[in-house]
Scaffold this active site. Sequence first.
Site, PDB file in Angstrom:
ATOM      1  N   SER A  87      17.258 -18.253 -44.109  1.00 18.74           N
ATOM      2  CA  SER A  87      17.150 -17.602 -42.801  1.00 18.74           C
ATOM      3  C   SER A  87      18.414 -17.811 -41.983  1.00 18.74           C
ATOM      4  O   SER A  87      18.875 -16.910 -41.272  1.00 18.74           O
ATOM      5  CB  SER A  87      15.928 -18.127 -42.035  1.00 18.74           C
ATOM      6  OG  SER A  87      16.092 -19.489 -41.666  1.00 18.74           O
ATOM      7  N   ASP A  98      21.436 -25.857 -40.293  1.00 23.38           N
ATOM      8  CA  ASP A  98      21.524 -24.791 -41.294  1.00 23.38           C
ATOM      9  C   ASP A  98      22.528 -23.715 -40.884  1.00 23.38           C
ATOM     10  O   ASP A  98      23.355 -23.280 -41.697  1.00 23.38           O
ATOM     11  CB  ASP A  98      20.148 -24.159 -41.519  1.00 23.38           C
ATOM     12  CG  ASP A  98      19.205 -25.077 -42.272  1.00 23.38           C
ATOM     13  OD1 ASP A  98      19.495 -26.283 -42.361  1.00 23.38           O
ATOM     14  OD2 ASP A  98      18.171 -24.589 -42.761  1.00 23.38           O
TER      15      ASP A  98
END
Length: 408
Positions: free
Chosen positions: A148, A206
């Site tokens: 994502s 991330d």
Amino acid sequence: MANKTFIISAPGKVILHGEHAVVHGKVALAVSLNLKTYLRIQPCSDQKVQLNLPNINVHLNWKPAALQFLQSAIDVADVLNPKTASQIQVDQLRRFAGIPEGSTDTASISILCFLYLYSAISASYGQMPSLDILVWSELPIGAGLGSSAAYCVCLAAALLSASGAITCPVPQEKDTTRWNEDELELINKWAFQGEKLIHGNPSGVDNAVGTWGGMLRYHAGKIVPLASVPTLRILLTNTKVSRSTKVLVAGVKDKLNKLPNIIKPVLDSIDAISCECERVLAAIASGIAIDEHYRILEVTFAHRSVTLYCICAESGQIMQYQNLATRCQCNAFNCKAGLTIDHSVNLAPVNLLQDTSPSVVEALKRTLKDLGYDCWETVIGGLGVALHSPSSLHKDIFQLLCDVKNCQ
């Protein structure tokens, strides 16, 4: 950029050291994977804004005029200082896209993320040109490998470039190019807003790995990219062991509360392993006593497995994997690559495991696949978000990105 076709990529990530301990104020190291998400952006002759996500079977298009009201609804006054989407704004996006309230499937949140970033970024620069965006990923979705975040980073880079908020450096033939540091920082900020819309309260690790690549040090909420990191070959294996991060974190906390004199030193050891690994990797990247530091690196991985077992006992499947790798003379360690699925990472660089031949690695891969595991031979420590010339991409990836019809 509006009149040309460009291809952008962003990497996935694994947590190399420090999982579980990081929530107790210890150092964690996150590193980029050479498994990437790719975005192709090009003008759309039919005057549409089109989104193609073939991995999850999403193929949508809108007339730019239909999206104009979203720009005023989002109303971002300063593209250089992005703000988190409010619940009112998210609800407006849901209604526009016809997504039921409470839907959290991958397709729904991917669409919402695109609409938010498109509307918020274009709100500061007037109407966006008609665009055809295709996103395709090598990363398994929902497996905790940063899929994502890589999606958000690619979208942020593409839309900021298309809007003129950042430059669009042109890669040379058979080459890739990157944005400057200030522009990467802006890409990361917008990608983080997309991650917030998807995950609620992410750490930011991330998207930072997806933006800068290499390795990042995460400690007490502060993220620092490391300047010098070697690239290492790995065998990444999805052991398909479902886990609940909430349960795991609660379990470690419970053990810490009940057995502080035992668990606290283990957490301190995990912290020390992260710091030692950081030092060793920097030494390897600098070419200092490489063989010696590879041996130290192996020791950190061995101790990593022991400390994780102490605070969070591994399942039978994970231990089976580790025993298999040991028999194949590979240095295996369990890598909790996210929230729900366990991954094991098997380091197999030529200089690290001189006795590990390609045939041994292939034998291990075959055995793992026979047991029902998925595995990928890849590298860690590569580039973050980048622009590619078509000839710089692997021909299979380039062909796939070209095969989707324009503005369907």
